[in-house]
Design an enzyme around this catalytic site. Structure first.
Site, mmCIF file in Angstrom:
data_model
loop_
_atom_site.group_PDB
_atom_site.id
_atom_site.type_symbol
_atom_site.label_atom_id
_atom_site.label_comp_id
_atom_site.label_asym_id
_atom_site.label_seq_id
_atom_site.Cartn_x
_atom_site.Cartn_y
_atom_site.Cartn_z
ATOM 1 N N ASP A 69 -8.734 -21.104 22.727
ATOM 2 C CA ASP A 69 -8.495 -20.542 24.058
ATOM 3 C C ASP A 69 -9.297 -21.348 25.078
ATOM 4 O O ASP A 69 -10.507 -21.494 24.937
ATOM 5 C CB ASP A 69 -8.944 -19.079 24.069
ATOM 6 N N SER A 85 -8.734 -11.157 29.217
ATOM 7 C CA SER A 85 -9.570 -12.096 29.950
ATOM 8 C C SER A 85 -10.670 -11.348 30.705
ATOM 9 O O SER A 85 -11.443 -10.619 30.092
ATOM 10 C CB SER A 85 -8.698 -12.930 30.882
ATOM 11 N N HIS A 120 -4.357 -18.951 25.944
ATOM 12 C CA HIS A 120 -5.245 -17.915 26.456
ATOM 13 C C HIS A 120 -4.717 -16.536 26.087
ATOM 14 O O HIS A 120 -3.601 -16.179 26.443
ATOM 15 C CB HIS A 120 -5.331 -18.067 27.978
#
Length: 523
Positions: free
Chosen positions: A465, A238, A493
């Site tokens: 995602d 991320s 995610h």
């Protein structure tokens, strides 16, 4: 995470990303995380209580002492070793003072390649906590081949941290609602964010102007040298992909094996990121609704479009009349949205959303939504907060980039976002007010986003995602000269450790053996 509502929410990818792999996997295993432990230390490693041998390689002029410092490890938690490493307050002034970085590791169980630094996202996610939670789920080959090193970036948690409000005032700040469709509501939201920024400045001091991503990437190079490695090997998720890509841009010649999972296109402006993530969460919510309606006991009726409108109805009711709970707290619209959004990071968490929506629709109460929102915000049952992820999220984001706070510009952008994501777009709009009154300027970019000369970098994207939309992974792979793109076709995610063996094997083959995946590999 990335939300840019009337305030930034806790970590995820640069506008959101919360603990990246954090929320995705952690919520589903919330009750068992305390039992996770690290692996057995290798016999040929530096014993706890003794220092790692620093290489000192690559130190900028004036910062040699940081690169050549000894790292003294002591046993901590269960089966881990911890250390505190000194870093400069400012990477532009070696005489400005020092801060501390918290570091934790598990030692390689076999022949060691080197250290593998990990970052779970945010900005504001704790790499130390992430290592403790994820150590048992990291692949055996990684644990055999690397010292796995988690660290709290500058400003985060156990490192010298950003501080803003006390618990009670922070609790209020995180639950406030504003009607952003009116000028009065927009002004009130900006005033709230300005007060938060002023408190951060008062309680943090000069550190607040030095927690940008570039400074954290420079810390990683210092850690590389202090740990005795010639190259940086790294697994970032991320927002951690932004941190890794920034490192590659700053230090391409020292970039080793980098895996960037749940990637963020480094070329995007803040408004583009908000719009992209709004659509990402809209699509993830739609996938949830479709799945829910296909099973028994779903509280959402009719078509998928009907179900989406019913979810929006739950959120709108919370604005008009907050949901009561089994405590003395109520669920505002802001908290209700956090409660919905946090479950979308991993499809394993969808049943929790069903429970929360069923309670809100059938009973008119929000106890489950409040539980989920508190998990998102790292709020403990006693009203304290387990981390400073919200504070760090604000500080890093406001130094890395800002949206236009002009009211007319924000309203035009909001109309576009809400048209593209009618159910949740509101919560990704008006991001310009979040940093409009931040007391420090945006950090000047000092690197080439293409990272020319870097070793192969593996970029990973998940097709649905919510927090880091797949198109962002495509963008990062296009932006980085040496990138290859690996795709996981699925929900949730990030991909490593929560997708399938095709993904895990490809990434571990690269990190352990140096075998670069075929560009375009799809699993």
């Amino acid at each position: 995470m990335i939300f840019t509502h009337h305030r930034p929410s806790p970590p995820s990818a640069r506008s959101n990303g919360r603990r990246t792999a954090g929320v995705a996997a952690v919520l589903a295993t919330l009750l068992v995380l305390a039992g996770c432990t690290g692996g057995a230390p290798a016999k040929d490693q530096t014993p706890a209580g003794q220092a790692s041998s620093a290489s000192g390689d690559g130190a900028p002029e004036g910062f040699e002492k940081f690169y050549s410092q000894d790292v003294v490890w002591t046993e901590c938690r269960t089966d881990f070793e911890c250390a505190t490493v000194a870093a400069p307050l400012s990477w532009s002034d070696p005489d400005a003072g020092e801060i501390e970085l918290a570091v934790m590791r598990t030692r390689a169980g076999g022949d060691k390649i080197g250290s593998l630094l990990i970052n779970p996202g945010g900005p504001g996610g704790s790499g130390v906590d992430y290592l403790e939670a994820a150590a048992a789920t990291l692949g055996d080959r990684l644990r055999e081949s690397y010292d796995i090193v988690g660290f709290d970036p500058r400003g985060v948690r156990d490192s010298t941290e950003v501080r803003c409000y006390g618990d009670a005032k922070k609790d209020q700040y995180l639950s406030e609602d504003f009607d952003l469709s009116t000028d009065e509501g927009l002004a009130a939201a900006r005033e709230s964010n300005a007060a938060w920024a002023a408190a951060c400045a008062e309680n943090t001091g000069e550190l607040l102007g030095n927690v940008d991503t570039q400074s954290a990437a420079k810390d990683m190079d210092m850690l590389r040298a202090a740990l005795g490695d010639d190259e940086l090997h790294y697994l970032g998720a991320s927002y951690g992909t932004s941190l890794g890509a920034t490192y590659a841009g700053l230090f391409p010649e020292r970039t080793g094996r980098l895996v960037l999972d749940g990637a963020i296109d480094p070329r995007l402006e803040d408004g583009e990121m908000s719009a992209g993530q709004a659509v990402g969460f809209e699509n993830a919510l739609r996938a949830y609704v479709d799945d829910c309606q296909g099973g028994a006991g779903c509280p959402l009726t009719g078509s998928v479009d009907d179900g989406m409108q019913q979810v929006r109805g739950v959120l709108d009711q919370a604005l008009e009349r907050p949901y009561p709970t089994d405590s003395d707290r109520e669920v505002t619209q802001t908290l209700a949205f956090y409660g919905v959004a946090v479950t979308l990071y991993d499809e394993q968490n969808w049943p929790l959303l069903t429970q929360a929506l069923e309670e809100a629709i059938d009973k008119g109460t929000g106890t489950m939504l409040l539980f989920l929102a508190d998990f998102y915000n790292d709020r403990n049952a006693d009203g304290s907060f387990a981390t400073n992820s919200t504070e760090a999220f604000s500080a890093v984001n406001c130094l890395d980039g800002r949206s236009d706070p002009d009211v007319e510009a924000m309203r035009a952008e909001a109309a576009e976002i809400e048209a593209a994501a009618p159910t949740v777009g509101t919560f990704f709009s008006y991001g310009g007010i979040s940093c409009a009154d931040w007391p420090y300027p945006v950090a000047e970019q000092q690197y080439d986003v293409a990272a020319p000369g870097a070793a192969p970098i593996v970029v990973v994207g998940t097709t649905n995602d919510p927090a880091t939309p797949y198109v962002w992974a495509e963008g990062m792979a296009e932006a980085l000269d040496s990138a290859v793109l690996v795709t996981y076709e699925g929900e949730g995610h990030t991909a490593y450790g929560r997708s399938n063996s095709c993904i895990d094997d490809a990434l571990e083959d690269y990190l352990v053996d140096g075998t670069v995946p075929e560009d375009g590999l799809t699993c």
